[in-house]
Design a protein around this motif. Structure first.
Motif, PDB file in Angstrom:
ATOM      1  N   GLU A 119       0.488  -1.498  -0.316  1.00 10.54           N
ATOM      2  CA  GLU A 119       0.050   0.051   0.045  1.00 10.54           C
ATOM      3  C   GLU A 119       1.042   1.354   0.078  1.00 10.54           C
ATOM      4  N   VAL A 120       0.494   1.871  -0.578  1.00  9.25           N
ATOM      5  CA  VAL A 120       1.565   3.104  -0.801  1.00  9.25           C
ATOM      6  C   VAL A 120       0.449   4.515  -0.396  1.00  9.25           C
ATOM      7  N   GLU A 121       0.598   5.771   0.506  1.00 11.88           N
ATOM      8  CA  GLU A 121      -0.071   6.377   0.354  1.00 11.88           C
ATOM      9  C   GLU A 121       0.741   7.677   0.554  1.00 11.88           C
ATOM     10  N   CYS A 122       0.347   8.837  -0.386  1.00 10.81           N
ATOM     11  CA  CYS A 122       1.487  10.028  -0.505  1.00 10.81           C
ATOM     12  C   CYS A 122      -0.052  11.113  -0.874  1.00 10.81           C
ATOM     13  N   ASP A 123       0.294  11.978  -1.293  1.00 10.63           N
ATOM     14  CA  ASP A 123      -0.035  13.501  -1.621  1.00 10.63           C
ATOM     15  C   ASP A 123       0.063  13.628  -3.209  1.00 10.63           C
ATOM     16  N   GLU A 124       0.888  13.148  -3.752  1.00 11.91           N
ATOM     17  CA  GLU A 124       2.619  13.294  -5.431  1.00 11.91           C
ATOM     18  C   GLU A 124       2.833  11.966  -5.770  1.00 11.91           C
ATOM     19  N   LEU A 125       2.769  10.968  -6.904  1.00 12.06           N
ATOM     20  CA  LEU A 125       3.118  10.212  -6.600  1.00 12.06           C
ATOM     21  C   LEU A 125       4.771  10.267  -8.456  1.00 12.06           C
ATOM     22  N   ALA A 126       5.529  10.347  -8.647  1.00  3.55           N
ATOM     23  CA  ALA A 126       6.084  10.841  -9.677  1.00  3.55           C
ATOM     24  C   ALA A 126       7.415   9.817  -9.595  1.00  3.55           C
ATOM     25  N   ILE A 127       7.358   9.347 -10.848  1.00  2.00           N
ATOM     26  CA  ILE A 127       7.651   7.869 -11.763  1.00  2.00           C
ATOM     27  C   ILE A 127       8.367   8.024 -12.267  1.00  2.00           C
ATOM     28  N   ASN A 128      10.305   7.619 -12.563  1.00  2.00           N
ATOM     29  CA  ASN A 128      10.757   8.213 -13.478  1.00  2.00           C
ATOM     30  C   ASN A 128      11.493   7.519 -14.168  1.00  2.00           C
ATOM     31  N   VAL A 129      11.235   6.459 -15.431  1.00  2.00           N
ATOM     32  CA  VAL A 129      12.735   5.310 -15.796  1.00  2.00           C
ATOM     33  C   VAL A 129      12.505   5.811 -17.239  1.00  2.00           C
ATOM     34  N   LYS A 130      14.071   5.774 -17.128  1.00  2.00           N
ATOM     35  CA  LYS A 130      14.532   5.401 -18.437  1.00  2.00           C
ATOM     36  C   LYS A 130      13.658   4.688 -19.680  1.00  2.00           C
ATOM     37  N   ASN A 131      13.524   3.534 -19.186  1.00  2.00           N
ATOM     38  CA  ASN A 131      13.650   2.960 -20.527  1.00  2.00           C
ATOM     39  C   ASN A 131      12.166   2.860 -20.797  1.00  2.00           C
ATOM     40  N   GLY A 132      11.529   1.614 -19.591  1.00  2.00           N
ATOM     41  CA  GLY A 132      10.339   1.366 -19.651  1.00  2.00           C
ATOM     42  C   GLY A 132       9.841   0.062 -18.740  1.00  2.00           C
ATOM     43  N   VAL A 133       8.363   0.297 -18.198  1.00  2.00           N
ATOM     44  CA  VAL A 133       7.427   0.189 -17.741  1.00  2.00           C
ATOM     45  C   VAL A 133       7.022  -1.245 -17.760  1.00  2.00           C
ATOM     46  N   ARG A 134       6.985  -2.176 -16.770  1.00  2.00           N
ATOM     47  CA  ARG A 134       5.969  -4.055 -17.119  1.00  2.00           C
ATOM     48  C   ARG A 134       4.846  -3.290 -15.909  1.00  2.00           C
ATOM     49  N   LEU A 135       3.675  -3.689 -16.094  1.00  2.00           N
ATOM     50  CA  LEU A 135       2.795  -3.854 -14.853  1.00  2.00           C
ATOM     51  C   LEU A 135       2.380  -4.686 -15.688  1.00  2.00           C
ATOM     52  N   THR A 136       2.066  -6.182 -14.399  1.00  2.00           N
ATOM     53  CA  THR A 136       1.987  -7.230 -14.613  1.00  2.00           C
ATOM     54  C   THR A 136       1.195  -7.096 -13.818  1.00  2.00           C
ATOM     55  N   ALA A 137      -0.695  -8.134 -13.801  1.00  2.00           N
ATOM     56  CA  ALA A 137      -1.794  -7.853 -12.635  1.00  2.00           C
ATOM     57  C   ALA A 137      -1.899  -9.046 -13.268  1.00  2.00           C
ATOM     58  N   GLY A 138      -2.256 -10.323 -12.919  1.00  2.00           N
ATOM     59  CA  GLY A 138      -3.151 -11.725 -12.273  1.00  2.00           C
ATOM     60  C   GLY A 138      -4.225 -11.195 -11.982  1.00  2.00           C
ATOM     61  N   GLN A 139      -4.846 -10.266 -12.381  1.00  2.00           N
ATOM     62  CA  GLN A 139      -6.448 -10.558 -12.316  1.00  2.00           C
ATOM     63  C   GLN A 139      -6.685  -9.251 -12.663  1.00  2.00           C
ATOM     64  N   SER A 140      -6.567  -7.981 -12.396  1.00  2.00           N
ATOM     65  CA  SER A 140      -6.981  -6.476 -12.966  1.00  2.00           C
ATOM     66  C   SER A 140      -6.265  -5.544 -11.972  1.00  2.00           C
ATOM     67  N   VAL A 141      -6.497  -4.127 -12.863  1.00  2.00           N
ATOM     68  CA  VAL A 141      -5.650  -2.783 -12.397  1.00  2.00           C
ATOM     69  C   VAL A 141      -6.686  -1.833 -12.006  1.00  2.00           C
ATOM     70  N   GLU A 142      -6.861  -1.473 -10.948  1.00  2.00           N
ATOM     71  CA  GLU A 142      -8.054  -0.330 -10.909  1.00  2.00           C
ATOM     72  C   GLU A 142      -7.165   0.956 -10.739  1.00  2.00           C
ATOM     73  N   ILE A 143      -7.635   2.589 -11.182  1.00  2.00           N
ATOM     74  CA  ILE A 143      -7.097   3.139 -10.520  1.00  2.00           C
ATOM     75  C   ILE A 143      -8.015   4.484 -11.192  1.00  2.00           C
ATOM     76  N   SER A 144      -7.994   4.863  -9.678  1.00  2.00           N
ATOM     77  CA  SER A 144      -9.210   5.761  -9.201  1.00  2.00           C
ATOM     78  C   SER A 144      -8.717   7.357  -9.589  1.00  2.00           C
ATOM     79  N   ALA A 145      -9.115   8.527  -9.905  1.00  2.60           N
ATOM     80  CA  ALA A 145      -8.662   9.396 -10.102  1.00  2.60           C
ATOM     81  C   ALA A 145      -9.554  10.473 -10.402  1.00  2.60           C
ATOM     82  N   GLY A 146      -9.650  11.215  -8.856  1.00  6.46           N
ATOM     83  CA  GLY A 146     -10.816  12.503  -9.080  1.00  6.46           C
ATOM     84  C   GLY A 146     -10.341  13.852 -10.444  1.00  6.46           C
ATOM     85  N   GLY A 147      -9.437  13.899 -11.034  1.00 11.11           N
ATOM     86  CA  GLY A 147      -9.276  14.907 -11.555  1.00 11.11           C
ATOM     87  C   GLY A 147      -9.463  14.625 -13.152  1.00 11.11           C
ATOM     88  N   GLY A 148      -8.877  13.613 -13.148  1.00 10.37           N
ATOM     89  CA  GLY A 148      -8.350  13.120 -14.687  1.00 10.37           C
ATOM     90  C   GLY A 148      -7.400  12.241 -14.834  1.00 10.37           C
TER      91      GLY A 148
END
Length: 223
Positions: A119-148
């Protein structure tokens, strides 16, 4: 027996000269040098000046003033003291057995919970990756963003089905040219300010042949 008493006294004097580890309260910290240095005040009122805070490799923390610490005089010498542990009761977050939390003074944290949950709790999350990002989820991924959500990328590829339910908004808007390969099934009307071309025939500029006055039907459109 006089020599025994004298030997005991010498041993006691030698032990008194050895500074034992003690608990202190951190009063100031200096990150300017290559080493993180601190000032601390012992429970008995002793002062520790420019004491190095030793931390684990790969993990750096800015220990706030008021933190409790353990000062270890190396070889029993006060001038060679280091701080080997720090803690701040007001900032520390509780964890369950076997759990781990990395946290800041403001309460942001990364919590590795039991059950293999992170679990991650913060006001702003910034991720800087040089090459690529791989996100693998066995079931589902849910993103909730109030501002879009904004994707700033030259290419977006969706390999599976794409569903826009309109639960939070009544429309899907695109400000770009669109090319569709495959059939299109539409429920509801289509309103367009431009022309429609189907099979090479313009909807707005095509002509009909075989037109005669009266109630007859027109022929098929000309290409």
């Amino acid at each position: 027996m006089g020599w025994v008493q004298e030997m005991d006294e010498r041993i006691r004097r030698a032990l008194r000269a050895i500074r034992l580890p003690y608990r202190a309260r951190l009063t100031a910290r200096d990150d300017a040098p290559g080493l993180q240095l601190a000032q601390a005040e012992g429970l008995a009122g002793e002062q520790a000046q420019a004491v190095e805070i030793l931390q684990l490799f790969g993990l750096t923390s800015g220990t706030p003033a008021g933190s409790d610490c353990i000062v270890l005089p190396l070889a029993g010498r006060t001038s060679a003291s280091v701080i080997i542990a720090t803690e701040h009761a007001a900032c520390r977050l509780k964890v369950g057995p076997g759990e781990v939390r990395m946290y800041s003074q403001e309460g942001a944290y990364i919590h590795i919970k039991s059950g293999r949950v992170v679990e991650v709790e913060c006001d702003e999350l910034a991720i800087n990756v040089k090459n690529g990002v791989r996100l693998t989820a066995g079931q589902s991924v849910e993103i909730s963003a109030g501002g879009g959500i904004r994707l700033d990328t030259p290419q977006t590829t969706v390999t599976g089905n794409l569903t826009a339910t309109g639960e939070r908004g009544g429309q899907v808007e695109m400000s770009a040219d669109m090319r569709l390969r495959g059939s299109l099934e539409q429920t509801g009307g289509i309103v367009s300010t431009g022309d429609h071309v189907a099979g090479g025939v313009s909807l707005g500029a095509h002509r009909h042949t075989g037109v005669e006055p009266g109630g007859g039907s027109t022929g098929t459109p000309e290409r």
